[in-house]
Design a protein around this motif. Sequence first.
Motif, PDB file in Angstrom:
ATOM      1  N   ALA A 402       6.515 -26.057 -22.483  1.00 56.76           N
ATOM      2  CA  ALA A 402       6.442 -27.513 -22.700  1.00 56.76           C
ATOM      3  C   ALA A 402       5.535 -27.865 -23.879  1.00 56.76           C
ATOM      4  N   THR A 403       4.580 -27.001 -24.193  1.00 53.37           N
ATOM      5  CA  THR A 403       3.678 -27.297 -25.317  1.00 53.37           C
ATOM      6  C   THR A 403       4.424 -27.365 -26.643  1.00 53.37           C
ATOM      7  N   GLY A 404       5.650 -26.852 -26.650  1.00 54.87           N
ATOM      8  CA  GLY A 404       6.443 -26.878 -27.886  1.00 54.87           C
ATOM      9  C   GLY A 404       7.143 -28.210 -28.117  1.00 54.87           C
ATOM     10  N   ASN A 405       7.036 -29.111 -27.149  1.00 50.98           N
ATOM     11  CA  ASN A 405       7.733 -30.389 -27.284  1.00 50.98           C
ATOM     12  C   ASN A 405       6.718 -31.531 -27.396  1.00 50.98           C
ATOM     13  N   VAL A 406       6.220 -31.723 -28.587  1.00 53.29           N
ATOM     14  CA  VAL A 406       5.143 -32.687 -28.819  1.00 53.29           C
ATOM     15  C   VAL A 406       5.710 -34.097 -28.931  1.00 53.29           C
ATOM     16  N   LEU A 407       5.205 -34.992 -28.075  1.00 56.65           N
ATOM     17  CA  LEU A 407       5.683 -36.382 -28.084  1.00 56.65           C
ATOM     18  C   LEU A 407       4.824 -37.267 -28.979  1.00 56.65           C
ATOM     19  N   GLN A 408       3.518 -37.033 -28.931  1.00 58.87           N
ATOM     20  CA  GLN A 408       2.596 -37.906 -29.674  1.00 58.87           C
ATOM     21  C   GLN A 408       1.299 -37.157 -29.941  1.00 58.87           C
ATOM     22  N   VAL A 409       0.742 -37.404 -31.115  1.00 60.35           N
ATOM     23  CA  VAL A 409      -0.565 -36.846 -31.437  1.00 60.35           C
ATOM     24  C   VAL A 409      -1.491 -38.002 -31.780  1.00 60.35           C
ATOM     25  N   VAL A 410      -2.730 -37.920 -31.272  1.00 55.87           N
ATOM     26  CA  VAL A 410      -3.743 -38.923 -31.593  1.00 55.87           C
ATOM     27  C   VAL A 410      -4.910 -38.177 -32.237  1.00 55.87           C
ATOM     28  N   LYS A 411      -5.275 -38.592 -33.441  1.00 51.94           N
ATOM     29  CA  LYS A 411      -6.393 -37.939 -34.125  1.00 51.94           C
ATOM     30  C   LYS A 411      -7.527 -38.938 -34.263  1.00 51.94           C
ATOM     31  N   ALA A 412      -8.664 -38.635 -33.658  1.00 54.52           N
ATOM     32  CA  ALA A 412      -9.832 -39.519 -33.693  1.00 54.52           C
ATOM     33  C   ALA A 412      -9.446 -40.961 -33.367  1.00 54.52           C
ATOM     34  N   GLY A 413      -8.656 -41.113 -32.308  1.00 55.25           N
ATOM     35  CA  GLY A 413      -8.270 -42.446 -31.848  1.00 55.25           C
ATOM     36  C   GLY A 413      -7.089 -43.061 -32.570  1.00 55.25           C
ATOM     37  N   TYR A 414      -6.597 -42.408 -33.600  1.00 51.31           N
ATOM     38  CA  TYR A 414      -5.479 -42.953 -34.392  1.00 51.31           C
ATOM     39  C   TYR A 414      -4.162 -42.307 -33.953  1.00 51.31           C
ATOM     40  N   PRO A 415      -3.246 -43.083 -33.377  1.00 51.52           N
ATOM     41  CA  PRO A 415      -1.951 -42.500 -33.003  1.00 51.52           C
ATOM     42  C   PRO A 415      -1.090 -42.286 -34.244  1.00 51.52           C
ATOM     43  N   LEU A 416      -0.801 -41.038 -34.533  1.00 50.53           N
ATOM     44  CA  LEU A 416      -0.057 -40.698 -35.752  1.00 50.53           C
ATOM     45  C   LEU A 416       1.362 -41.276 -35.695  1.00 50.53           C
ATOM     46  N   PRO A 417       1.898 -41.749 -36.830  1.00 56.75           N
ATOM     47  CA  PRO A 417       3.304 -42.143 -36.861  1.00 56.75           C
ATOM     48  C   PRO A 417       4.156 -40.868 -36.867  1.00 56.75           C
ATOM     49  N   MET A 418       4.737 -40.516 -35.724  1.00 57.08           N
ATOM     50  CA  MET A 418       5.364 -39.202 -35.583  1.00 57.08           C
ATOM     51  C   MET A 418       6.569 -39.016 -36.513  1.00 57.08           C
ATOM     52  N   GLY A 419       7.205 -40.122 -36.888  1.00 57.65           N
ATOM     53  CA  GLY A 419       8.349 -40.037 -37.799  1.00 57.65           C
ATOM     54  C   GLY A 419       7.963 -39.545 -39.188  1.00 57.65           C
ATOM     55  N   ALA A 420       6.664 -39.553 -39.495  1.00 52.48           N
ATOM     56  CA  ALA A 420       6.206 -39.110 -40.812  1.00 52.48           C
ATOM     57  C   ALA A 420       6.492 -37.627 -41.046  1.00 52.48           C
ATOM     58  N   LEU A 421       6.867 -36.925 -39.977  1.00 51.60           N
ATOM     59  CA  LEU A 421       7.231 -35.511 -40.114  1.00 51.60           C
ATOM     60  C   LEU A 421       8.342 -35.337 -41.155  1.00 51.60           C
ATOM     61  N   ALA A 422       9.205 -36.352 -41.243  1.00 48.79           N
ATOM     62  CA  ALA A 422      10.324 -36.282 -42.184  1.00 48.79           C
ATOM     63  C   ALA A 422       9.861 -36.235 -43.639  1.00 48.79           C
ATOM     64  N   LEU A 423       8.611 -36.623 -43.884  1.00 45.08           N
ATOM     65  CA  LEU A 423       8.095 -36.587 -45.263  1.00 45.08           C
ATOM     66  C   LEU A 423       7.812 -35.155 -45.724  1.00 45.08           C
TER      67      LEU A 423
END
Length: 447
Positions: A402-423
């Motif tokens: 299950a660790t391979g299926n990342v839904l959301q990451v928060v870094k120092a309180g900032y929820p990353l825009p996960m769609g940015a992976l496409a960049l």
Amino acid sequence: MTATSLIIRARGLFDAAGGEHSRGASLWIAGDRIQAVYGAEAPAAAPGVPVLDFPDGTILPGLMDSHVHLTFGTAHRMNGPKSYDYVVEEDSDALMLQRCVRNGYLHLLQSGITTMRDLGARGRTTFDLKEGISAGLFRGFPTVHASGRSITITGGHFYFCGEEADGPEQCRLAVRRLVKEGADFIKVMGSGGGTYITDNRRASFTLEEMRAIVDESHRHGKATTTHSIATESIANAVEAGFDCIEHYEFVELDYTRKFDPAIGARMIERGVWLSPTIQTGYRQMERLRELKEQRPLTPDEEESLKYFTWKQEGQRYVTGRLHEMGARKFLIGTDAIQEFGDYAIGLELIVQAGLSTREALLSATRNCAEAFGILDEVGTLQPGKLADVTIVRGDPIADIAATGNVLQVVKAGYPLPMGALALFPHGPGAVVPPKRPRRPDPQVLRT
Ligand SMILES: [Zn+2]
């Protein structure tokens, strides 16, 4: 006290500090810090506080990688015997620095890695990266602990980083130079490795040199780690007092892998951090197996398949034996040099080697934080700590994959825009042929 700025709700939570929830949990964040952790019965939140809901998810401390090389991530160009050397000969430091940024975000967004330790880069590249991060150039970028150049003997593994040192005095000087430039810890190449001209069956530094490096590093308050594949170099590292050992493959002069229980016992007794980089070679092995189902392999491909299978079997065997003997100080490290964003397979393999899923999760979080000297800031989900959080789909305690299926990451309180992976497009994969001329039939000896 700062007001709650974000609430994360999920089905489960593993805090890496002895607490877990499986029937509802929430994590309250205030600014960049964790404010509170609740099970199913959390108090009502003040109106207007944003809530991220993951009914099928598990909240974990931000995952960590004990071993990366951010300047690489060049799988498609690492074919042939001079795999590293070609990349290094062709690429400028400026290009490598750009790859650091790409690889850092890829690892963060795809695998949920909020902290990583870089174990060897040329020149000032990773120091420059850290300057950019500190200057606030990038939002949500993972924390990077960097050794800068790894210290190696003249012509040793990764000599191209530019920190060759011979004799105890030069070794001390190298440590001082790196500390001056900003090294967070000291990495040495204790044996040969993938660099074309080196020999991974032999120790590189003498015991005296290894001792000088540890002594000088500790005088500056810096931890030490060593790339040690050869049995002789593992023994030297333990005797010299290294804080952490990478790979420890127990490769002998005749190319067998023969775990030495006496050395293993000393590793445990001395409390050395164990960073097996257990997934190295796994993807190459998998691709060759798939290829073999489609067509007969060429003799070179057959030899590669044998090589990677030998490596994989050996890694799992050694880790399993150490675990049986009582070792618990494992760290999850990808040795990402080929591809970034491929992390969870290391957790799957270490569970196959014998660790429980909880032990594997601790190796990916709390243990790394402790080994990097930042457990007071990260590594567990506890009030007051930095809000570095990885949310995955499913229950990793029941199934580590299950660790391979990342839904959301928060870094120092900032929820990353996960769609940015496409960049950050991925480089094409590659099947890597053997790094060396023919070897005798490789074997893993059960000791
Ligand atoms: Zn490495």
